[in-house]
Design an enzyme around this catalytic site. Structure first.
Site, PDB file in Angstrom:
ATOM      1  N   ASP A 226      36.971 -23.578 -10.443  1.00 47.36           N
ATOM      2  CA  ASP A 226      36.917 -24.126 -11.803  1.00 47.36           C
ATOM      3  C   ASP A 226      38.272 -24.068 -12.510  1.00 47.36           C
ATOM      4  OD1 ASP A 226      35.423 -25.469 -13.741  1.00 47.36           O
ATOM      5  OD2 ASP A 226      34.972 -23.633 -14.836  1.00 47.36           O
ATOM      6  N   ASP A 264      32.925 -29.694  -8.323  1.00 45.93           N
ATOM      7  CA  ASP A 264      34.158 -29.870  -9.117  1.00 45.93           C
ATOM      8  C   ASP A 264      35.443 -29.668  -8.320  1.00 45.93           C
ATOM      9  OD1 ASP A 264      32.565 -30.349 -11.306  1.00 45.93           O
ATOM     10  OD2 ASP A 264      32.815 -28.367 -12.178  1.00 45.93           O
ATOM     11  N   ASP A 417      25.823 -23.313 -18.823  1.00 46.39           N
ATOM     12  CA  ASP A 417      27.120 -23.809 -18.355  1.00 46.39           C
ATOM     13  C   ASP A 417      28.260 -22.868 -18.752  1.00 46.39           C
ATOM     14  OD1 ASP A 417      26.126 -26.243 -17.270  1.00 46.39           O
ATOM     15  OD2 ASP A 417      25.988 -27.055 -19.293  1.00 46.39           O
TER      16      ASP A 417
END
Length: 444
Positions: A226, A264, A417
């Site tokens: 991330d 991601d 999240d």
């Protein structure tokens, strides 16, 4: 009787001696378990050395279902013949799998996948030694598992929502969360919170195989995960990541599974600070693709971002660099909110770009866990990615529509999240919140 985690063979590593196993005439074969597996010695007393055998009875087989037999073996001398069979345990001993292998003096792992021609609770797994002189075979890791998915996707019995429900059965929100979330198939995410990821994956996948269902997994441990965002963490080094994904693949083994690789990770490549970091990221995703592609019953999808993030041609190029040619395809909209039709259009555009790049036949799946209201707010603006208000559950995990192979709940609904949006205080990324869950169920 099924063994631990759904193995049809019990005591397959012989840690309990010969428990569950039988051996043939002791004048023809002697067996021992020295602690590292079975040691079986065939003598020259048998007229037919195929009579030097051992095995296990009481194996349940279903006609037209797919099974996988695997084992690790070596012998005291090279070119030793070993016959492995799965068959009826009584006359006429009809075999549904009959394979002969040549053993060397170094441990070798063998895997055979077959479709059963038998429908019986009296099946048998046998090993027979064919050799013209005294020889010893060393055997361990014997596993027989059902590889047929017959009842859809696996429901995670230990999801965060299920754990909350078990701890709060009297909460007024409990019936709603049970009905709408706990009973639905979602992906189990694996990352740096798993102290022994191989054992955890093994337990999860084999539990699903025991009931004939397909488990959904998300591998989420990328080095520099991330890029320092809400879900930062991951493997501390590239070498650690390679070892980790190897452990994931080993945990799945010869069972079926559907794996989404590193949400991601490719979409965030452009945010990495250096060319070296970007090259490293592609190499790690490609390594993961290859490791999982080596497992023939695994359906692997590299993460492909979402419809409003990376242009299709650029996303296709990143997927190619990440090794998509080795796997089933790519995933769209993981942990996002774009409506299914928008995600389908994006998937078709990426697929066309992949064909231009020489990668034909790639399929895509869509995360529908929270896209029931799409990604636009009441003013027509795109919502923020992090716990936005007004979202709703989408179509539960099922066969796809509009070009998608599957619609899946990859993000676990109700899991935060991050500490953002409408999330209550104390709900960092990955933490279940009954407040967020109820909002998704009600669409508000």
């Amino acid at each position: 009787m099924a063994g631990t985690y759904g193995d049809l063979v019990t005591n397959g590593s012989f840690t309990s001696g010969m428990s569950g196993w039988w051996s043939g005439n002791p004048a023809m074969i002697t067996v021992a378990t020295p602690g590292t597996g079975l040691q079986a010695t065939a003598t020259t007393n048998a007229v037919n050395l195929w009579d030097a055998l051992f095995g296990q009875d009481g194996i349940t087989l279903r006609r037209e279902c797919q099974y996988t037999l695997s084992f690790t073996a070596r012998a005291s001398q090279a070119n030793t013949t070993l016959r492995a069979a799965v068959q009826l345990g009584a006359d006429p001993f009809t075999a549904t799998l009959d394979k002969t292998v040549a053993l060397g003096t170094v441990d070798t792992h063998f895997t055979f996948t077959f479709t059963s021609s038998l429908n019986t609770t009296a099946g048998q797994v046998t090993f027979q030694l064919g050799q013209g002189s005294t020889v010893t075979v060393y055997l361990t890791e014997v596993r027989l598992t059902c590889s047929t998915v017959r009842e859809g996707f696996y429901v995670d019995p230990n999801s965060n929502a299920a754990q909350w429900l078990n701890a709060n059965p009297a909460d007024p929100r409990a019936p709603k969360i049970l009905r709408s979330l706990v009973r639905r198939p979602t992906a189990r995410w694996f990352g740096d919170w798993n102290a022994n990821v191989q054992a955890d994956v093994d337990a999860y996948v084999t539990a699903a195989a025991a009931v004939g269902k397909l488990p959904l997994l998300a591998a989420y441990n990328m080095h520099n995960r991330d890029n320092g965002g809400q879900s930062s963490g991951g493997a501390p080094t590239p070498e650690a990541y390679r070892a980790w994904i190897d452990a994931v693949a080993a945990g799945i083994g010869d069972r079926p599974a559907l794996v989404v690789v590193e949400p991601d990770s490719l979409a965030q490549v452009g945010s990495l600070p250096t060319d070296a970091a970007r090259t490293e990221r592609y190499a790690l995703v490609s390594y993961a693709a290859q490791a999982l592609a080596a497992r023939p019953l695994v359906r692997t999808y590299l993460d492909g971002g979402n419809a409003t993030w990376i242009r299709p041609a650029e996303m296709a190029a990143r997927l190619v660099a990440g090794g998509i040619s080795a796997v089933k395809g790519f995933a769209i909209g993981v942990s996002n909110f774009d409506a299914t039709d928008i995600s389908c259009g994006y998937g078709q555009q990426i697929t066309a770009e992949l064909v231009k790049a020489g990668v034909a036949g790639a399929r895509y799946v869509i995360d529908t866990s929270r896209n029931g209201n799409g990604a636009m707010d009441e003013n027509g603006a795109h919502v923020d990615y992090c716990n936005p208000a007004g979202r709703r559950l989408g179509v539960p995990s099922s066969i796809g529509v509009g070009g998608a192979e599957y619609l899946l709940w990859i993000k676990v609904p109700g899991d935060s999240d991050g500490q953002c949006g409408i999330a209550p205080a104390g709900t960092p990324a990955g933490t279940f919140s009954p407040y967020l869950a109820e909002r998704l169920i009600d669409g508000r």
